[in-house]
Design a protein around this motif. Structure first.
Motif, PDB file in Angstrom:
ATOM      1  N   PRO A  90      49.665  13.796 102.953  1.00  0.00           N
ATOM      2  CA  PRO A  90      49.797  13.729 100.874  1.00  0.00           C
ATOM      3  C   PRO A  90      48.294  13.994 100.673  1.00  0.00           C
ATOM      4  CG  PRO A  90      50.662  11.932 101.083  1.00  0.00           C
ATOM      5  CD  PRO A  90      51.233  12.749 102.316  1.00  0.00           C
ATOM      6  N   ALA A 139      51.671  17.419  97.005  1.00  0.00           N
ATOM      7  CA  ALA A 139      51.160  16.060  96.802  1.00  0.00           C
ATOM      8  C   ALA A 139      49.294  16.914  96.933  1.00  0.00           C
ATOM      9  CB  ALA A 139      50.974  15.246  96.877  1.00  0.00           C
ATOM     10  N   ALA A 144      56.962  15.867  93.306  1.00  0.00           N
ATOM     11  CA  ALA A 144      55.178  16.309  93.993  1.00  0.00           C
ATOM     12  C   ALA A 144      55.584  17.854  93.783  1.00  0.00           C
ATOM     13  CB  ALA A 144      55.371  15.832  95.205  1.00  0.00           C
ATOM     14  N   THR A 180      53.993  18.981  89.967  1.00  0.00           N
ATOM     15  CA  THR A 180      52.405  19.348  89.728  1.00  0.00           C
ATOM     16  C   THR A 180      52.277  20.749  89.394  1.00  0.00           C
ATOM     17  OG1 THR A 180      52.205  18.735  92.355  1.00  0.00           O
ATOM     18  CG2 THR A 180      52.438  17.066  90.401  1.00  0.00           C
TER      19      THR A 180
END
Length: 231
Positions: A147, A177, A200, A203
């Motif tokens: 990530p 991420a 994650a 987002t």
């Protein structure tokens, strides 16, 4: 001027553009079986979706107490994977349409993947995607895999694009991420449906919880066009 303005699109490869996870599972299963680990399952494989091949092998070396050096294990895994990839790798039809739609617009595109450079080249060439996707970054070429944002930032650098002008397409939580950490927008198409609730993915600018079954080239293109006009 393109409807997409300055937008650059960065694609993850495995599980996003192509359904290569079955090949990675089989290559991993064979590699572990060679080391005496005979019970590796698909459910266990899913835990490593979105992590680079090198980092996956490092985790396996520790978890299964594998004796050969990491580089030897990695070479064995990549050799087995390449044999499978060259014989059969399936491109998601709507993803191919999306790449072709972007190419027709003259959009700037790249691939940023946790796979080895040889694996990426084999897949893009074998599937015909190499005609449109000429900028390619492997996690092997940067300090840290997803990530961490390194692979996406390097892709943006090679495209001559700022992170804020980049949109990432990803199927895995570590990739989403990484896109967020890079300051890039993300279209998330979860490969493992059960992982769609991973924080994650929250987002992402566009989360298609149904994965490839929900993704269409037109939906993705329309979202990009709206995002470009709003920026």
């Amino acid at each position: 001027m393109s409807t997409l303005g300055r937008t650059s699109v960065i694609f993850d490869l495995d599980g996003t553009l192509v359904d290569s996870e079955p090949n990675y599972f089989e290559a991993g299963r064979q590699t572990l079986a060679e080391q005496g680990i005979a019970d590796f399952t698909w459910a266990e494989h899913e835990r490593y979706v979105g992590i680079s091949t090198r980092e996956t092998m490092a985790l396996w070396k520790e978890r299964y107490d594998l004796r050969p050096p990491l580089d030897a294990l990695l070479a064995d895994m990549n050799r087995r994977y390449l044999e499978l990839a060259r014989s059969a790798t399936h491109v998601y039809p709507e993803m191919r349409k999306f790449v072709e739609l972007l190419a027709a617009e003259g959009a700037s595109m790249a691939v940023a993947s946790g796979s080895s450079p040889a694996a990426i080249e084999a897949i893009l060439t074998g599937t015909g995607l190499a005609a449109h996707l000429t900028t390619v970054v492997s996690a092997d070429e940067v300090a840290h895999g997803k990530p961490a944002p390194d692979v996406f930032l390097e892709a943006a650098h090679r495209l001559g694009a700022g992170p804020a002008d980049c949109v990432v397409l990803e199927d895995a939580a570590p990739g989403a991420a990484a896109a967020h950490a890079a300051g890039m927008r993300c279209i998330a198409v979860p490969y493992v449906a059960a992982q769609a609730d991973d924080p994650a993915f929250a987002t992402a600018g566009l989360l298609l919880r149904g994965g490839q079954g929900e993704f269409t080239a037109q939906v993705a293109y329309d979202w990009l066009a709206r995002s470009a006009s709003a920026s």
